[in-house]
Design an enzyme around this catalytic site. Structure first.
Site, mmCIF file in Angstrom:
data_model
loop_
_atom_site.group_PDB
_atom_site.id
_atom_site.type_symbol
_atom_site.label_atom_id
_atom_site.label_comp_id
_atom_site.label_asym_id
_atom_site.label_seq_id
_atom_site.Cartn_x
_atom_site.Cartn_y
_atom_site.Cartn_z
ATOM 1 N N PHE A 107 40.582 30.463 48.623
ATOM 2 C CA PHE A 107 39.861 29.586 47.694
ATOM 3 C C PHE A 107 38.829 28.810 48.501
ATOM 4 C CE2 PHE A 107 39.396 26.376 44.366
ATOM 5 C CZ PHE A 107 39.505 27.153 43.239
ATOM 6 N N GLN A 119 26.746 18.906 44.802
ATOM 7 C CA GLN A 119 27.195 20.257 44.490
ATOM 8 C C GLN A 119 27.155 20.503 42.989
ATOM 9 O OE1 GLN A 119 31.372 21.618 45.407
ATOM 10 N NE2 GLN A 119 30.197 23.034 46.656
ATOM 11 N N HIS A 138 28.382 22.897 40.321
ATOM 12 C CA HIS A 138 29.376 23.940 40.063
ATOM 13 C C HIS A 138 28.751 24.973 39.138
ATOM 14 C CE1 HIS A 138 33.123 25.820 38.787
ATOM 15 N NE2 HIS A 138 33.748 25.164 39.739
ATOM 16 N N LEU A 172 34.371 21.240 33.491
ATOM 17 C CA LEU A 172 34.509 22.368 34.400
ATOM 18 C C LEU A 172 35.382 23.497 33.863
ATOM 19 C CD1 LEU A 172 33.196 22.309 37.198
ATOM 20 C CD2 LEU A 172 35.458 21.929 38.151
ATOM 21 N N GLU A 214 36.746 27.359 39.277
ATOM 22 C CA GLU A 214 36.363 28.512 40.085
ATOM 23 C C GLU A 214 37.462 29.562 40.089
ATOM 24 O OE1 GLU A 214 32.724 28.905 42.273
ATOM 25 O OE2 GLU A 214 33.625 27.009 41.745
ATOM 26 N N ARG A 222 29.671 29.030 46.044
ATOM 27 C CA ARG A 222 29.442 28.214 44.861
ATOM 28 C C ARG A 222 27.954 27.900 44.673
ATOM 29 N NH1 ARG A 222 33.119 22.957 44.048
ATOM 30 N NH2 ARG A 222 34.627 24.531 43.419
ATOM 31 N N HIS A 249 28.808 18.468 39.960
ATOM 32 C CA HIS A 249 30.259 18.479 40.132
ATOM 33 C C HIS A 249 30.775 17.543 41.210
ATOM 34 C CE1 HIS A 249 34.334 19.830 40.364
ATOM 35 N NE2 HIS A 249 34.181 20.483 41.489
ATOM 36 N N ARG A 276 30.234 22.081 49.775
ATOM 37 C CA ARG A 276 31.660 21.756 49.896
ATOM 38 C C ARG A 276 32.522 22.960 49.550
ATOM 39 N NH1 ARG A 276 35.931 20.334 46.552
ATOM 40 N NH2 ARG A 276 34.634 20.462 44.695
#
Length: 577
Positions: free
Chosen positions: A121, A235, A237, A251, A254, A285, A350, A385
């Protein structure tokens, strides 16, 4: 004026999410008086929204993993803007954070033999993400609250902190009010820890809920004399939902792509082949967010301005077992069954990868007695990130900052105070409540979100950023006409006005820093400067008094640098965030 209550404590923690709770727990365990305050109910802090997992090089699945490799992966994906010392501290101490959570009752997913399960991940060479379904953040928050309750940590989750109190560059507490009845509070403290989140709510589409992550931390720190680092590094997303309007940007984890979800444009084309034919939906990402943005901008998006994330080819049992939160959220919000219909998504703001400038070892800020951690801080993530690193950061630096604040309080020979600082904080709220203008907070907040989305979103340019700054000037000029009207329901309107002030400051720091970063690096995309510039391997540092400056990033230690260059290019089965 309401009567002011005076509260005294050794250390004040602002924020009752994962970072604030872990710091408060450490202070209590150290035998130091602590008070934690927040503007949102402690059971519903933003940490509960974290879905995918928490990283630590435990080696339960891949014994060859190490903290050095974790650090190398993090620095590589930060586009070399992360502070190597901060990253090393997080990577070294993350396994201890996992052990602490186990002690607090965290229900991690486990293998059949009892080992903590770990999965790929984020752009990690090995499997090192621990998880609890897709409710990892919620379980962490509950585990920390249980431990805090065992230790009788005092928590007041109805207090809005409007100002930090500073005398001669030494913090001595904070000023605020109760959101319910408006009663004022002066909190005297030897040290203050800011753990109140980031600034992603200043964009139209954001994974943050209403009235959170509005830039409170930036404003509190900047007014106290601290600096903001890398405000432009935000960031986006790849996958936020588009409706209903009040939940736009929420969200879709992911993990949906990690479990095999595919991306389609309005023509039914699996478009990631154009952007990363090797990794496809498992690309980083920042690249997937840019791909989604480009498809929409070039006219291949849906009528509502999105692309499609399709999970319908997956077995229903896999979705219900591995993605239960996504399944439930879409049913609740859209009456959409993701086992039979695709999800319409678009990039969403995000995570604030920048934040308050902090020293690497203890997250002190340069203002004596003031600390910042989590999304309020900076230095861990650089320009991209990795998913799962933010929760690890909370646990690691929650403990370290708690220790540092405890030590500072013990060794403080005397506390400086300033009557003038209290009067200034009091006067700010008095003036807001006395305003009789006709402009309203929500309208001005919407103006900020619109200008930031248009001019400082996934792709930026000099012309757009200048236009954004001009529009921001216009919004700031409306402040004297702001009307604040508390009523029988409480003082939310006053809190929103202060949120607005935080958003204005955070927006200015972001726009000015983004303009100065004339390159494309990680999540920061400049259409007029499409290449990475080696000369800009620097952090942008912004302050109210000093404006903008550039600070070189420390060199990466040789043992970690060697692991960056020796990375494994095999991405089979890996979700690369």
């Amino acid at each position: 004026m309401n009567t002011e209550q005076i509260i005294s404590t050794s250390v004040l923690v602002i924020g009752t999410g994962g970072g604030g709770l872990r710091a408060a727990i450490e202070l209590r365990q150290q035998g130091v008086d602590v008070l934690a305050v927040g503007k949102r109910r402690k059971h519903d802090a933003h940490t509960t929204m974290a879905a995918g997992g928490i990283n630590a090089a435990l080696g339960t699945m891949d014994p060859q993993d190490s903290w050095q490799q974790h650090a190398a992966d993090t620095i590589k994906e930060s586009y070399e803007l992360a502070d190597p010392e901060i990253v090393s501290i997080v990577a070294q101490n993350a396994p201890e954070g996992i052990r602490e959570l186990e002690e607090y009752g965290m229900p991690f997913a486990r293998e059949a033999d009892g080992r903590i399960s770990q999965r790929f991940f984020g752009a990690h060479k090995y499997r090192r993400t621990c998880f609890a379904g897709d409710y990892t953040g919620l379980h962490i928050q509950r585990s920390l609250l249980r431990r805090a309750a065992e230790l009788d940590v005092p928590i007041i989750d109805t207090i809005y902190i409007s100002r930090l109190l500073v005398a001669d560059n030494h913090v001595f507490g904070a000023y605020g009010f109760d959101i319910g009845d408006g009663s004022r509070v002066v909190i005297h403290a030897d040290a203050v820890i800011i753990a109140a989140g980031g600034h992603t709510r200043i964009w139209r589409y954001t994974s943050s809920r209403r009235d959170e992550n509005t830039g409170d931390s930036f404003r509190l720190a900047a007014l106290a004399g601290a600096k903001i680092r890398d405000a432009e590094l935000v960031q986006f997303h790849p996958s936020g939902i588009l409706e209903p309007a009040e939940s736009a940007g929420l969200l879709v984890s992911e993990a949906a792509r990690g479990e095999g979800g595919i991306l389609l444009n309005a023509d039914g084309e699996r478009f990631m082949e154009r952007y990363d034919p090797e990794r496809m939906e498992l690309s980083t990402r920042d690249r997937v967010a840019l791909a989604n943005y480009t498809e929409i901008a070039e006219g291949r998006g849906t009528a509502k301005g999105g692309v499609l994330l399709d999970l319908t080819h997956l077995d229903r049992s896999v979705i219900l077992e591995r993605l239960p939160r996504i399944y439930r959220n879409l049913l609740d919000l859209q009456m959409l069954d993701i086992t039979t219909d695709p999800i319409e998504i678009a990039p969403t703001a995000h995570y604030s990868m920048g934040g308050v400038w902090v020293q690497a070892d203890d997250h002190s800020t340069g203002v004596e007695g003031l600390y910042a951690l989590g999304e309020a801080g900076s230095g861990t993530h650089g320009a991209n990130r990795l998913g799962g690193n933010s929760l690890a950061e909370l646990l690691v630096f929650g403990r370290i900052v708690g220790e540092a604040a405890a030590e500072y309080s013990r060794n403080l020979p005397a506390q400086r105070r300033s009557v003038e600082a209290v009067a200034e904080a009091r006067g700010e709220i008095d003036n807001l409540l006395a305003g009789r203008g006709y402009d309203n907070v929500r309208s001005m907040q919407r103006s900020i979100r619109d200008l930031m989305t248009e001019h400082a979103g996934v792709v930026r340019s000099e012309e757009g950023l200048d236009a954004g700054l001009a529009k921001l000037d216009d919004v700031e000029a409306r402040l004297p006409d702001l009307a604040v009207h508390p009523d029988i329901a409480g003082y939310d309107d006053l809190a929103h006005a202060l949120d607005l002030k935080g958003s204005l400051l955070a927006a200015r720091a972001t726009l000015e820093s983004a303009k100065a970063r004339r390159e494309t690096r990680g999540a920061h995309n400049r259409s007029d400067y499409p290449e990475l510039d080696p000369a800009l391997k620097v952090n942008m540092v912004w302050s109210l008094t000093g404006g903008l400056s550039q600070e070189p990033v420390p060199e990466t230690p040789a043992e970690i640098a060697a692991l960056i260059t020796a990375g494994d290019d095999d991405v089979t089965g890996k979700l690369v965030e």
